[in-house]
Design a protein around this motif. Structure first.
Motif, short mmCIF file in Angstrom:
data_model
loop_
_atom_site.label_atom_id
_atom_site.label_comp_id
_atom_site.label_asym_id
_atom_site.label_seq_id
_atom_site.Cartn_x
_atom_site.Cartn_y
_atom_site.Cartn_z
N UNK A 74 0.84 -1.20 0.00
CA UNK A 74 0.00 0.00 0.00
C UNK A 74 0.88 1.26 0.00
N UNK A 75 0.34 2.32 -0.57
CA UNK A 75 1.08 3.58 -0.67
C UNK A 75 1.64 4.03 0.68
N UNK A 76 0.90 3.78 1.77
CA UNK A 76 1.36 4.28 3.06
C UNK A 76 2.56 3.50 3.59
N UNK A 77 2.81 2.30 3.01
CA UNK A 77 3.92 1.49 3.49
C UNK A 77 5.12 1.50 2.56
N UNK A 78 5.11 2.42 1.57
CA UNK A 78 6.21 2.40 0.61
C UNK A 78 7.34 3.36 0.96
N UNK A 79 7.10 4.22 1.93
CA UNK A 79 8.14 5.18 2.31
C UNK A 79 8.38 6.23 1.25
N UNK A 80 7.30 6.66 0.59
CA UNK A 80 7.45 7.69 -0.42
C UNK A 80 6.80 8.99 0.06
N UNK A 81 7.24 10.09 -0.53
CA UNK A 81 6.56 11.36 -0.32
C UNK A 81 6.02 11.80 -1.65
N UNK A 82 4.76 12.24 -1.68
CA UNK A 82 4.14 12.58 -2.96
C UNK A 82 3.70 14.04 -2.92
N UNK A 83 4.06 14.78 -3.97
CA UNK A 83 3.64 16.18 -4.06
C UNK A 83 2.75 16.32 -5.29
N UNK A 84 1.55 16.88 -5.06
CA UNK A 84 0.56 16.94 -6.14
C UNK A 84 0.63 18.28 -6.86
N UNK A 85 0.19 18.24 -8.14
CA UNK A 85 0.21 19.47 -8.93
C UNK A 85 -0.62 20.58 -8.26
N UNK A 86 -1.78 20.19 -7.74
CA UNK A 86 -2.64 21.21 -7.11
C UNK A 86 -2.53 21.15 -5.60
N UNK A 87 -1.35 20.78 -5.12
CA UNK A 87 -0.95 20.84 -3.71
C UNK A 87 -1.66 19.84 -2.81
N UNK A 88 -3.02 19.73 -2.94
CA UNK A 88 -3.80 18.81 -2.11
C UNK A 88 -3.53 19.03 -0.62
N UNK A 89 -3.41 20.30 -0.21
CA UNK A 89 -3.26 20.58 1.22
C UNK A 89 -4.61 20.37 1.90
N UNK A 90 -4.56 20.02 3.18
CA UNK A 90 -5.81 19.85 3.93
C UNK A 90 -6.30 21.24 4.34
N UNK A 91 -7.42 21.64 3.73
CA UNK A 91 -7.87 23.02 3.87
C UNK A 91 -8.32 23.38 5.29
N UNK A 92 -8.80 22.38 6.02
CA UNK A 92 -9.31 22.68 7.36
C UNK A 92 -8.22 22.60 8.42
N UNK A 93 -6.97 22.38 7.99
CA UNK A 93 -5.88 22.32 8.96
C UNK A 93 -4.93 23.49 8.73
N UNK A 94 -4.34 23.98 9.81
CA UNK A 94 -3.35 25.04 9.67
C UNK A 94 -2.13 24.47 8.95
N UNK A 95 -1.26 25.38 8.51
CA UNK A 95 -0.02 24.97 7.85
C UNK A 95 0.76 24.01 8.77
N UNK A 96 0.81 24.37 10.05
CA UNK A 96 1.54 23.53 11.00
C UNK A 96 0.95 22.11 11.02
N UNK A 97 -0.38 22.04 11.13
CA UNK A 97 -1.03 20.72 11.22
C UNK A 97 -0.89 19.93 9.92
N UNK A 98 -0.88 20.63 8.79
CA UNK A 98 -0.65 19.95 7.52
C UNK A 98 0.68 19.22 7.53
N UNK A 99 1.71 19.94 7.97
CA UNK A 99 3.05 19.36 7.97
C UNK A 99 3.16 18.26 9.04
N UNK A 100 2.42 18.46 10.15
CA UNK A 100 2.50 17.50 11.25
C UNK A 100 1.71 16.22 10.96
#
Lengths: 358, 278
Positions: A70-96
């Motif tokens: 599964x993607x969560x067990x592959x040890x990868x980091x994925x960056x999306x074209x449209x960022x896909x940040x979690x809108x309801x979380x602060x920047x800090x919480x997104x990174x955390x």
């Protein structure tokens, strides 16, 4: 971490997105998947990530088969074209996020999370935005936060899907230079997708040029530019002037330039196409003793910053011929529109004539 | 207003649009409500208090608000699931099913009430089987609850569905790539994004449940103090030509509903502000 892709194919209905892909990416490399839209580059990236499954073939990360992982067990980091940040979380919480969702055994304590997140935010130079929310940030800032978020899980491979695609030209340029510096610092194996050849040339250590689900060429930016393997690569990596010709007695014969010695894999009598890049044409006022120069008339002169682009009309050629001169050379020669002149190729790339047009 | 006009408001028509809105709302909503309050004002304070706190009325409040609340809560859960399935999965007859969701909106409530009464009555399909298990639905609060679930479902589905459609699957993929399990992705990423829509759907279903009459009375049987909803109590007062008492209970219903809706709205806004979206 090395990535080994072997015989990977993927179809969506009748559309073959990937056909028998073989590729090896060495640890610490920064590789670009380059190609026009629909060439399969994003599908390949998503297969590496585990967001998409191949129909056939194997994928190894550091020698371990991970296709069924599964993607969560592959040890990868994925960056999306449209960022896909979690809108309801602060920047800090997104990174955390990546740290907080870890199982209790491996989850860092709160003070450690605080420290790590601030460290990452400093790395992307946005620590002062920790309490903001994604909708309050600019595109460039969002993409840097998305990168910090992906790095928080200490991925062994960083995958970026058109990371600068949604940004303004200037922000794009700054951000890709910044990404190169960041990669020099972290040295994490990275793969990014782009359709912009200039971006691939500037950022990547090696470039995978893709077309219609296949790899056309894999090499350093210099290799793919100087010795394109196919007509497609040659065209995709920059403007070319195209001349049709034939191989006779080991020489290239074109209507424009007569007979010329050339290295070509094409056999005797084969019809071929010769590509000449705009800067590989020499423009001169008089033919001198040479007889195999192409007489032309200067149609238009366009200054483009450091270079000057000149459009030429030649008898017998279908489209206009493009020449690019460095500005100082153009000044010395002082060409003007409407003038008669001659061109001579300094280099020709010869491909089989029946190869598909890009 | 003059200031707005001088500044060259890019949206023209502020004066006519606002006037029209105010007149329209007054005629349709505020004036009828005021009439109800005025009617109730015919009672003295003590009388008013006696009418609205009579055992019959108190039992009906408990039933109406209790059933509306639990039905809306159940609808919030199952409506969410229905909306999710309709958006995220494709299966045969999905479009038909999607269209069926609106049926409780369109069906005359009395028809729904009769259908439910027939199904859950002691001789109905469900009623018979449930009776064997010792569960009586018709003529009990359970019947009221079932009728309110029926009428409330589309409110949740139709408010949540478009928001699920807008949801980027990329956010879920991002959460997964960061190591989130399915449950964590749902709990921390999907649910917070959909929560405002779910609460709105819940509120609408609740409001509809409190005011519902037609679909409830047939299955409820309207046993005083047991299965009488407040709108039915008001109706019986009207039949007895006791207009002030009917108005008094209506005003009470109105006041509690208003308070509930304001509280829910307030909570939503507080949540939004706390998350920096206010």
């Amino acid at each position: 971490m090395s990535i080994q892709i072997s015989n990977v194919s993927r179809a969506f209905g009748n559309h073959r997105a990937l056909a028998d892909i073989n590729l090896r990416i060495e640890p610490g490399e920064l590789v670009a998947l380059l190609g026009p839209s629909g060439c399969g580059k994003t599908t390949l990236l998503r297969i590496i990530a585990g967001l998409e499954q191949p129909d056939q073939g194997t994928l190894e990360l550091e020698g371990q088969d991970v296709v069924s992982r599964h993607v969560r067990d592959r040890g990868i980091g994925f960056v999306f074209q449209h960022y896909a940040l979690f809108r309801h979380m602060s920047v800090f919480e997104n990174v955390a996020f990546g740290l907080r969702v870890r199982p209790r055994r491996t989850r860092p304590i709160e003070t450690e999370i605080q420290r790590r997140v601030h460290e990452l935010l400093e790395l992307v130079q946005l620590d002062w935005l920790a309490d903001r929310y994604p909708p309050q940030l600019s595109g460039g800032q969002r993409q840097r936060i998305a990168l910090a978020r992906a790095l928080a899980v200490e991925p062994r491979v960083l995958l970026l899907d058109e990371p600068f695609g949604a940004l303004d030209a200037n922000v794009r340029r700054d951000l890709r230079r910044w990404l190169v510096r960041l990669h020099d610092e972290l040295h994490v194996t990275s793969v990014f997708v782009t359709h912009d050849q200039e971006e691939a040339m500037e950022v990547a250590d090696r470039i995978v040029v893709m077309n219609q689900g296949r790899i056309e060429q894999y090499g350093t930016p210099d290799e793919v530019y100087e010795t394109p393997a196919t007509a497609f690569v040659s065209r995709f990596l920059g403007d070319v002037n195209l001349f049709h010709g034939r191989i006779e007695q080991g020489q290239l014969h074109t209507a424009a330039f007569g007979a010329r010695a050339t290295a070509t894999p094409a056999g005797e009598g084969a019809s071929v196409q010769a590509h000449v890049r705009p800067h590989e044409l020499r423009l001169r006022r008089d033919a001198g003793p040479n007889t195999d120069l192409l007489p032309v008339r200067i149609r238009r002169i366009r200054p483009l910053g450091a270079d000057v682009r000149i459009e030429l009309d030649a008898e017998g050629e279908t489209g206009p011929i493009q020449v690019v001169l460095p500005r100082h050379e153009y000044r010395q020669q002082a060409f003007s529109e409407g003038e008669q002149a001659y061109v001579e190729p300094t280099q020709l790339h010869v491909f089989d004539g029946d190869q598909k047009r890009a | 207003m003059a200031i707005l006009l001088r500044r060259g408001n890019p949206l023209p028509g502020f004066v006519p649009a606002t006037s029209l809105t105010l007149i329209y709302l007054s005629l349709l909503v505020l004036i009828p409500l005021a009439a109800v309050v005025l009617r109730a004002a015919g009672l003295s304070g003590a009388e008013f208090w006696r009418v609205i706190t009579s055992p019959e009325a108190m039992a009906s409040y408990r039933l109406t608000f209790g059933a509306a609340f639990t039905a809306a809560a159940l609808n919030a859960v199952f409506g969410f699931i229905v909306a999710w399935v309709l958006v995220r999965y494709s299966f045969p007859l999905r479009r038909v099913l999607d269209a069926l969701i609106d049926l409780p909106f369109a069906l005359p409530t009395a028809v729904a009430g009769i259908a439910l009464a027939a199904l859950y009555g002691s001789n109905g399909w469900f009623g018979k089987s449930l009776a064997m298990l010792g569960i009586q639905v018709a003529y009990t609060p359970v019947g009221v609850f079932i009728a309110l679930i029926f009428v409330g479902l589309p409110f949740v589905v139709r408010t949540v569905q478009p928001v699920i459609q807008e949801l980027e699957t990329e956010q879920e993929e991002a959460a997964g790539s960061l190591g989130g399990t399915r449950w964590q992705v749902f709990r921390r990423v999907i649910l917070p994004a959909l929560w405002p829509a779910v609460v709105t759907g819940f509120t609408l279903a609740l409001a509809r449940g409190i005011g519902e009459y037609g679909s409830v009375i047939f299955i409820a049987g309207n046993v005083p103090g047991v299965s009488q909803i407040t709108p039915f109590v008001i109706f019986t007062r009207l039949e007895e030509f006791d207009y002030p008492a009917a108005s008094a209970i209506a005003v009470t219903l109105l006041a509690i509903s208003l308070l509930l809706l304001l509280t829910i709205n307030g909570l939503q806004q507080w949540r939004a502000r706390r998350e920096g979206r206010g």
